[in-house]
Design an enzyme around this catalytic site. Sequence first.
Site, PDB file in Angstrom:
ATOM      1  N   TYR A  72       0.888  -1.124  -0.035  1.00 33.57           N
ATOM      2  CA  TYR A  72      -0.165  -0.043   0.264  1.00 33.57           C
ATOM      3  C   TYR A  72       0.800   1.161   0.048  1.00 33.57           C
ATOM      4  CZ  TYR A  72      -4.094   3.156   0.910  1.00 33.57           C
ATOM      5  OH  TYR A  72      -4.757   4.096   0.801  1.00 33.57           O
ATOM      6  N   PHE A 124      -6.456  20.815 -24.202  1.00 36.92           N
ATOM      7  CA  PHE A 124      -7.103  19.555 -24.203  1.00 36.92           C
ATOM      8  C   PHE A 124      -8.531  19.748 -23.854  1.00 36.92           C
ATOM      9  CE2 PHE A 124      -7.870  15.135 -23.144  1.00 36.92           C
ATOM     10  CZ  PHE A 124      -7.987  14.514 -24.518  1.00 36.92           C
ATOM     11  N   ASP A 125      -9.401  18.722 -24.417  1.00 38.90           N
ATOM     12  CA  ASP A 125     -11.135  19.125 -23.778  1.00 38.90           C
ATOM     13  C   ASP A 125     -11.043  18.554 -22.258  1.00 38.90           C
ATOM     14  OD1 ASP A 125     -10.390  16.211 -24.369  1.00 38.90           O
ATOM     15  OD2 ASP A 125     -12.335  15.837 -25.097  1.00 38.90           O
ATOM     16  N   ASP A 214       1.564  20.500 -20.316  1.00 38.18           N
ATOM     17  CA  ASP A 214       0.549  19.343 -20.382  1.00 38.18           C
ATOM     18  C   ASP A 214       1.351  18.297 -21.435  1.00 38.18           C
ATOM     19  OD1 ASP A 214      -1.247  17.445 -21.101  1.00 38.18           O
ATOM     20  OD2 ASP A 214      -2.718  18.830 -21.590  1.00 38.18           O
ATOM     21  N   ALA A 216       1.670  14.887 -22.424  1.00 39.21           N
ATOM     22  CA  ALA A 216       0.954  13.666 -22.817  1.00 39.21           C
ATOM     23  C   ALA A 216       2.004  13.001 -24.105  1.00 39.21           C
ATOM     24  CB  ALA A 216      -0.428  13.695 -23.362  1.00 39.21           C
ATOM     25  N   LYS A 257      -0.405   7.864 -23.403  1.00 37.28           N
ATOM     26  CA  LYS A 257       0.169   8.276 -24.778  1.00 37.28           C
ATOM     27  C   LYS A 257       1.824   7.835 -24.754  1.00 37.28           C
ATOM     28  CE  LYS A 257      -3.756  10.487 -24.487  1.00 37.28           C
ATOM     29  NZ  LYS A 257      -4.011  11.922 -23.807  1.00 37.28           N
ATOM     30  N   HIS A 449     -19.282  15.270 -26.246  1.00 34.68           N
ATOM     31  CA  HIS A 449     -18.926  14.205 -27.353  1.00 34.68           C
ATOM     32  C   HIS A 449     -19.020  12.734 -26.966  1.00 34.68           C
ATOM     33  CE1 HIS A 449     -15.133  15.163 -25.194  1.00 34.68           C
ATOM     34  NE2 HIS A 449     -14.433  14.137 -26.181  1.00 34.68           N
TER      35      HIS A 449
HETATM   36  C1  LIG Z   1      -4.966  12.563 -23.159  1.00 31.53           C
HETATM   37  C2  LIG Z   1      -4.815  13.707 -23.026  1.00 31.53           C
HETATM   38  C3  LIG Z   1      -4.915  14.409 -21.524  1.00 31.53           C
HETATM   39  C4  LIG Z   1      -5.991  13.702 -20.646  1.00 31.53           C
HETATM   40  O1  LIG Z   1      -5.294  12.397 -20.251  1.00 31.53           O
HETATM   41  P1  LIG Z   1      -6.236  11.107 -19.955  1.00 31.53           P
HETATM   42  O2  LIG Z   1      -4.983  10.377 -19.716  1.00 31.53           O
HETATM   43  O3  LIG Z   1      -6.952  10.675 -21.216  1.00 31.53           O
HETATM   44  O4  LIG Z   1      -7.118  11.224 -18.698  1.00 31.53           O
HETATM   45  C5  LIG Z   1      -4.595  15.770 -21.235  1.00 31.53           C
HETATM   46  N1  LIG Z   1      -3.912  16.508 -22.139  1.00 31.53           N
HETATM   47  C6  LIG Z   1      -3.653  16.009 -23.493  1.00 31.53           C
HETATM   48  C7  LIG Z   1      -2.935  16.757 -24.369  1.00 31.53           C
HETATM   49  C8  LIG Z   1      -4.082  14.676 -23.986  1.00 31.53           C
HETATM   50  O5  LIG Z   1      -3.891  14.138 -25.239  1.00 31.53           O
END
Ligand SMILES: *Cc1c(COP(=O)(O)O)cnc(C)c1O
Length: 458
Positions: A72, A124-125, A214, A216, A257, A449
């Site tokens: 844990y 990002f969304d 951000d 990813a 990603k 979406h």
């Molecule tokens: C996928 C993504 C996120 C969110 O990540 P999740 O793992 O899907 O929650 C944030 N910012 C960008 C640029 C992304 O491509």
Amino acid sequence: MELPFAESWKIKMVEPLRKSTRAEREQWLKEAHYNVFQLKAEQVYIDLLTDSGTGAMSDRQWAEMMLGDESYAGASSFYKFQEVVRRITGFEYVIPTHQGRAAENVLFSFLVKPGHVIPGNVHFDTTKGHIESRKAHAIDVTIDEAKDTQLELPFKGNVGLAKLEKVLADNKGNVPFMVLTVTNNTVGGQPVSMQNIRETVELCHRYNVPVVMDSARFAENAYFIKTREKGYEDKTIKEIAREMFSYADAMTMSAKKDALVNMGGFIATRRADWFEGAKSFCIPFEGYLTYGGLNGRDLNAMAVGLDENTEFDMLETRIKQVAYLAQRLDEFGIPYQRPAGGHAIFVDASRVLTNVPKEEFPAQTLTCELYLEAGVRACEIGYILADRDPVTRENRFGGLDLLRMAIPRRVYTNNHMDVIAVALKNVFDRRESITHGVRIVWEAELMRHFTVKLDRIK
Ligand SMILES: *Cc1c(COP(=O)(O)O)cnc(C)c1O
């Protein structure tokens, strides 16, 4: 003769694919309310819905899964993971989370207050969702050129510095941070140059505004810097990534990603105060600080994935496959966001379905047509994804209306790319006859979406 290019891996395990008939797909899509998120995966032949969590892990990652420490607190898996994150990013403080949006949720719970303004190169969304649900404002400061899909620019994901400066100057004292997204997913997986990263951060810091990267697709961004930006040709991906992060104050990461895992994420920062603040939200939302919603084995796989995917050969294989698909679309004259991005091809639906009015969502219509044609599931990054304006509740038609074909990492071969290209060509060839799109029957207030229900306009 020069040897042709080939993948930097070979295949050890395979998964069968299922084909279907057009009649079956018509039935399934109707049952899914013309929203491909509502399809069952087994109703899909080639799945380009997302490159998120859909990659194939390596034998080394699977081997590490067996070594996961499921304690844990204080699991060895956490320390293995933390060591790799520190080495690759240079950030001292690391908090694992179950995915990227969870990293945003934890960090933004600490940083974002109602009325705040948060500029970014297309949030990002989920990032936008986490800002707007806290009654703060996300303002896009991407360069205008990114909206012209036919313009070839090496770093089309860049921040427009004048736009950013205006937001910073107009909102002094009200900007908790800026979000710098690498690569810029929403405008087509387009990279941000090292020069632009440096200048963006300098500008923000001049206004006392920290920068959250951000990240990813930071490794794909580093590949583009190496192959396109002067002065970086001879640097390794790891050196370039480390320099990118050296300018930022913190990062949020979707490990689904560029860390090559099916589920995972994290926050990393050099700011002790942010670490302390985020910690208190990690525990109730994600769990204790050394697992953050993940299994020990997942942390191990993420550690190996981060290391593997910051090697040039791995990235070259991936990005050349995306470029191969783009080259096939060029042969057929199909317009997409140029140049090809890192993780996906974004077809410019408004230039394909010119007879479908924007109120009938051309990109969503094209998504339906591509699925019906060959069972290829892409997704809409367009007017439906853009949601409504939080104040006026009007649809936001100001951005691009794209069909995104995201390529999972290490999953499909170039033969699959050929199938995708020809399927799209067949739709493209009958584009003049497609005159009606879709209408919304039901929608959620935010991130509609995923669950929107649509009907086909006859
Ligand atoms: C996928 C993504 C996120 C969110 O990540 P999740 O793992 O899907 O929650 C944030 N910012 C960008 C640029 C992304 O491509």
